[in-house]
Enzyme design. Structure first.
Site, PDB file in Angstrom:
ATOM      1  N   ILE A   2      -4.249  75.253   2.431  1.00 57.29           N
ATOM      2  CA  ILE A   2      -5.090  74.343   1.744  1.00 57.29           C
ATOM      3  C   ILE A   2      -5.290  74.641   0.295  1.00 57.29           C
ATOM      4  CG2 ILE A   2      -6.969  74.202   2.985  1.00 57.29           C
ATOM      5  CD1 ILE A   2      -8.697  75.941   1.465  1.00 57.29           C
ATOM      6  N   GLU A   3      -3.995  75.399  -0.123  1.00 57.49           N
ATOM      7  CA  GLU A   3      -2.875  75.099  -1.170  1.00 57.49           C
ATOM      8  C   GLU A   3      -1.618  74.266  -1.261  1.00 57.49           C
ATOM      9  OE1 GLU A   3      -3.579  78.386  -3.551  1.00 57.49           O
ATOM     10  OE2 GLU A   3      -5.358  79.178  -2.697  1.00 57.49           O
ATOM     11  N   MET A   4      -0.509  75.224  -1.023  1.00 56.15           N
ATOM     12  CA  MET A   4       0.720  74.382  -1.242  1.00 56.15           C
ATOM     13  C   MET A   4       1.254  74.028   0.455  1.00 56.15           C
ATOM     14  SD  MET A   4       2.049  76.326  -4.158  1.00 56.15           S
ATOM     15  CE  MET A   4       3.164  75.462  -4.694  1.00 56.15           C
TER      16      MET A   4
END
Lengths: 322, 322
Positions: free
Chosen positions: A137-139
């Site tokens: 859910i980040e990069m």
């Protein structure tokens, strides 16, 4: 006789109060006491010249959204260099706009923390930098190989990696991405007026800022927020004195020690005036509120307006100079 | 009139002095203040029943000199269970009687430290336990394979490893030695009278011990020695206020940050009365001297005899009960 006693006692009390007031106006700060708690930022923690190529690559990677699955999120998206290393969000949106549970901490001076992340799960900035790239859910990159392959296909990186790792035959590997970003992050130091003060410039701080520093020490804030980054060097439970409501088990997720439940790395207070919102979940919007809550939950104290104003004034001295 | 003024002022000063004296006799310790600094030892940090086989193996390994190259040095040689986890030596003799540069820290409550070793180079007791076995001047085994092969040839260990790691097809590996010893070390907690006090037993400490605690807090010792093991949760430079002479660069050897020169993990003060000699190099023979030196170099203060006696009395409350 009794009247005289009362009169004189009152007079003495008045004198004593005046003394206390005078002390508030010119707070006494002992040089040894200051050394006991604080240390100025070092001028540098990496040899800029020797590592010029590595740092150049690291900065390029730090700013590059192509490290994310949809080419939209760079390290700099959540840790903006032109905004004291933060994005001003309670928690940061990732490649698909979803958000994690924790506030993105500033990358400024981060290399001087004992460990990285709120729970200390990475030992240094080099290791930390590799986490978000693969975090779904980040990069959101699927795996290490995809990251390396993606960068390898970009001509510019061919040269940058070769120059950054001149002794390595195959410099393109996932670990080296962290090494380069970490090297760049080691240059992100923000010396402030407080460092001038720590280095002996007695006029660097105003009377109010000194009063704030005095209160910061006397109230006990300094128990956790000390050292070179004024925090960042120990773990403490949120809610030491009064239980604090949070579902986040903090460092417990790393150590599985019951003792580490709701324990977080103490955040640095450098640039704190500019890195709202606050706390591990970004739930606290203003610095005033953060000071009040810390006083209450960590120290069991009611912070009055004067306390908040003075401490806030002191914290302002921790802002990096241009 | 002037006479009366002087008389009354003196009387008031006398009353105030008496109050101060009385306060010294019954030092005020505020419950919130205590919570801010200290936390009682947890009852346990490992499920003894669930991990019974693992802990049994770990204890066996901890006590076994066959982990050393000449069958003479066990973990217990330098970290004696019947001696508060230490050997009482400034630095410990290894398999060939040579000694390292650093004092063997106690294994008691070690699992609750942020990291292991004086410089924090191992992240937990499981990792720490594997270091000395291969260290050429400690237990001196040549490599991991030799250790595993040696243990594998001992019938008793065949069974102990199988029981400790029932889900693993091949439980004999170097890493599992650390896992087992670490599990055993997690049982080494030493609750003391101070924990009774922290849990609310106001009579657990004598007046002198309370006076020592008051001084320990007010002098600033508590800045570094706090938390559940009263230390062990942060790194600090030795010689914060006055430069301290030592060739040992401490944590710098791990991080290579200039800032970390002469920085060591703050030692725990639990059982400190029984773990002489003191400091990272074991150069300080008595607790009196250790208190004086810490006051001088870390706090810039001259500790008088009363201070030393009272603080020492307080430190005595940190000794584990049978």
């Amino acid at each position: 006789m009794r009247f005289i006693t009362i009169f004189l006692t009152s007079a003495l009390v008045l004198i004593l109060s005046t003394l206390t007031y005078a002390e508030n106006e010119t707070p006494e700060i002992n040089a040894n006491e200051i050394k006991q708690y604080f240390e100025p930022l070092p001028e540098s923690i990496i040899d800029d010249e020797k590592n010029a190529a590595l740092i150049k690559l690291g900065k390029k990677l730090y700013m590059d959204p192509r490290l994310s699955v949809n080419d939209k999120i760079a390290c700099n998206s959540c840790h903006a260099l032109d905004n004291y290393g933060v994005d001003g969000e309670p928690t940061s949106p990732g490649h698909d706009k979803r958000r994690g549970d924790r506030n993105s901490p500033t990358t400024m001076n981060a290399a001087l923390h004992i460990t990285q992340f709120w729970d200390g799960r990475a030992s240094d900035v080099e290791e930390q930098a590799l986490g978000p790239i693969l975090n779904p859910i980040e990069m959101g990159m699927p795996d290490k190989g995809s990251v390396v392959a993606k960068l390898k296909a970009i001509d510019e990186y061919q040269q940058l990696f070769a120059e950054a790792f001149p002794d390595q035959k195959y410099p393109f590997n996932y670990n080296n991405i962290g090494v380069a970003i970490g090297a760049f992050e080691r240059t992100l130091l923000t010396p402030s007026r407080f460092d001038d003060f720590l280095r002996g410039d007695e006029d660097a701080l105003t009377q109010e800022e000194l009063a704030g520093l005095r209160k910061f020490i006397d109230a006990g804030c300094v128990t956790c927020h000390n050292g070179v980054v004024i925090g960042g060097n120990s773990y403490k439970k949120i809610g030491l004195v009064e239980p604090y409501e949070t579902d986040d088990m903090g460092r417990y997720e790393v150590t599985e020690l019951k003792n580490d439940q709701k324990v977080f790395k103490v955040p640095s207070l450098r640039n704190i005036t500019h890195t709202a919102p606050y706390f591990h979940d970004g739930s606290v919007e203003t610095l005033d509120e953060a000071i009040r809550l810390m006083a209450k939950y960590q120290l069991g104290k009611d912070a009055d307006d004067d306390f908040v104003d003075d401490v806030k004034a002191f914290l302002g001295t921790l802002t990096g100079k241009e």
